[in-house]
Design a protein around this motif. Structure first.
Motif, mmCIF file in Angstrom:
data_model
loop_
_atom_site.group_PDB
_atom_site.id
_atom_site.type_symbol
_atom_site.label_atom_id
_atom_site.label_comp_id
_atom_site.label_asym_id
_atom_site.label_seq_id
_atom_site.Cartn_x
_atom_site.Cartn_y
_atom_site.Cartn_z
ATOM 1 N N ILE A 151 0.843 -1.184 0.000
ATOM 2 C CA ILE A 151 0.000 0.000 0.000
ATOM 3 C C ILE A 151 0.889 1.249 0.000
ATOM 4 O O ILE A 151 1.856 1.326 0.749
ATOM 5 C CB ILE A 151 -0.925 0.010 1.225
ATOM 6 N N LEU A 206 1.170 5.155 0.867
ATOM 7 C CA LEU A 206 0.556 6.174 1.717
ATOM 8 C C LEU A 206 1.137 7.542 1.367
ATOM 9 O O LEU A 206 2.357 7.703 1.321
ATOM 10 C CB LEU A 206 0.832 5.874 3.193
ATOM 11 N N ARG A 226 1.669 3.280 8.598
ATOM 12 C CA ARG A 226 2.634 2.266 8.158
ATOM 13 C C ARG A 226 2.851 1.220 9.249
ATOM 14 O O ARG A 226 2.905 0.014 8.975
ATOM 15 C CB ARG A 226 3.963 2.920 7.784
ATOM 16 N N PHE A 267 -0.384 -0.952 9.386
ATOM 17 C CA PHE A 267 -0.443 -1.909 8.284
ATOM 18 C C PHE A 267 0.560 -3.044 8.514
ATOM 19 O O PHE A 267 0.271 -4.204 8.209
ATOM 20 C CB PHE A 267 -0.164 -1.216 6.953
ATOM 21 N N SER A 291 3.984 -1.430 3.276
ATOM 22 C CA SER A 291 3.564 -0.124 2.778
ATOM 23 C C SER A 291 4.781 0.771 2.590
ATOM 24 O O SER A 291 5.846 0.526 3.158
ATOM 25 C CB SER A 291 2.568 0.532 3.753
ATOM 26 N N THR A 351 5.720 5.129 2.324
ATOM 27 C CA THR A 351 5.153 6.442 2.610
ATOM 28 C C THR A 351 5.867 7.526 1.816
ATOM 29 O O THR A 351 7.079 7.461 1.587
ATOM 30 C CB THR A 351 5.245 6.763 4.112
ATOM 31 N N GLY A 410 7.610 -4.390 0.244
ATOM 32 C CA GLY A 410 7.470 -2.985 -0.072
ATOM 33 C C GLY A 410 8.675 -2.484 -0.854
ATOM 34 O O GLY A 410 9.763 -3.039 -0.775
#
Length: 228
Positions: free
Chosen positions: A2, A4, A16, A19, A26, A28, A179
Motif C-alpha cells: 500500500i 501512503l 505504516r 499496516f 507499505s 510512505t 514494499g
C-alpha cells in the motif's frame, strides 16, 4: 503493498506501523516525493501496489487522475473533516472511496478488498492440482489438509499464484511482500523464503511446483503443466 501519501510524517508513520501489524507492507511519501516517484517508477513496480491511500492535502484530485492513468489499484482518500463539495470533487476525479478520519488500518484494508471485488470479482481460492491457495489470509491446503506457512511464505505463494500466467522476478516478489522501500531487509531474503517454501511444497505434493529460470524469474505450475 500500500502506498501512503501525506505531508505529515506522523500520519504516514502511524498508518505504516498499523499496516505492518496486519502483515501488509507499505511505503510512505510526501506529496512532492510521490509525484516525482510515481512519474518515474517502472510498470512492474506499480503492478506491486495494492492500493493508494491519500491523506488530506492539496492537489489530491490531480494526484488521483494521474494514478488512474497508470494503475488499476484502488485509490482511497482520507478526510480530516466532512465537506460535501470536496468529497464530490474527489469522486469526480476518480477516487474509489472517501473515508472520514480517524479510521483503523483494518477498515482501510477491508475497503480495499471490497473495491477490488466490485471491480473484478476475485475467486476465494485457486486450485493447482492438489494445491488450493486462498487469497483471504488462510493457509493453503494440499489434498484438503492445511499446510501451515509463515506469513511471508504464504504471501509469496499467493503472489506467485496471482501471477501464474507469467514469470516474476525476485525484485517484483520483494516489492510485493516487503514494499518498494524497505531498506532494513535485503532483497536476497526472497530466495531464502522461496527455498523453504519449495521444500514444504515438495514434501507435501511430491513435486516442486515452482519453476525457476536464471535471469527470467519464478513461475508456479500444476504437476500436469510441469509434465506437459
Amino acid at each position: 503493498m500500500i502506498i501512503l501519501v501525506d505531508d505529515r510524517p506522523d500520519v504516514t508513520d502511524a498508518y505504516r506501523t498499523s499496516f505492518g501489524r496486519e502483515g501488509i507492507s507499505s511505503a510512505t511519501f510526501t506529496p512532492t516525493d510521490f509525484d516525482s516517484w510515481f512519474h518515474s517508477t517502472s510498470a512492474p513496480d506499480l503492478a506491486a501496489v495494492e492500493a493508494f491511500v491519500l491523506g488530506d492535502f492539496a492537489r489530491r484530485e490531480n494526484f488521483t487522475r494521474a494514478i488512474k492513468t497508470r494503475s488499476e489499484a484502488p485509490a482511497i482518500a482520507l478526510n480530516d473533516s466532512t465537506g460535501l463539495e470536496s468529497t464530490l470533487k474527489l469522486y469526480a476525479a476518480g477516487v474509489d472511496d472517501v473515508v472520514r478520519k480517524p479510521v483503523h488500518a483494518r477498515e482501510i484494508i477491508a475497503r480495499i478488498g471490497a473495491i477490488r471485488r466490485r471491480v473484478t470479482p476475485i475467486a476465494k481460492a485457486t486450485d493447482l492440482g492438489d494445491l488450493r491457495i486462498f487469497n483471504d489470509g488462510r493457509d493453503p491446503e494440499v489434498g484438503g489438509a492445511v499446510l501451515a506457512l509463515p506469513r511471508r511464505e504464504r504471501r509469496i505463494l499467493e503472489y506467485l499464484v496471482a501471477n501464474r500466467s507469467r514469470r516474476v522476478s525476485r525484485n517484483q516478489i520483494f516489492n510485493a511482500v516487503y514494499g518498494l522501500f524497505d531498506e532494513e531487509v535485503e532483497e536476497s531474503v526472497v530466495e531464502s523464503h522461496i527455498s523453504k517454501l519449495r521444500k514444504k511444497l515438495r514434501h507435501r505434493l511430491g513435486y516442486d511446483p515452482i519453476d525457476t529460470k536464471r535471469f527470467l524469474g519464478y513461475q508456479i505450475n500444476s504437476r500436469s503443466a510441469i509434465l506437459a
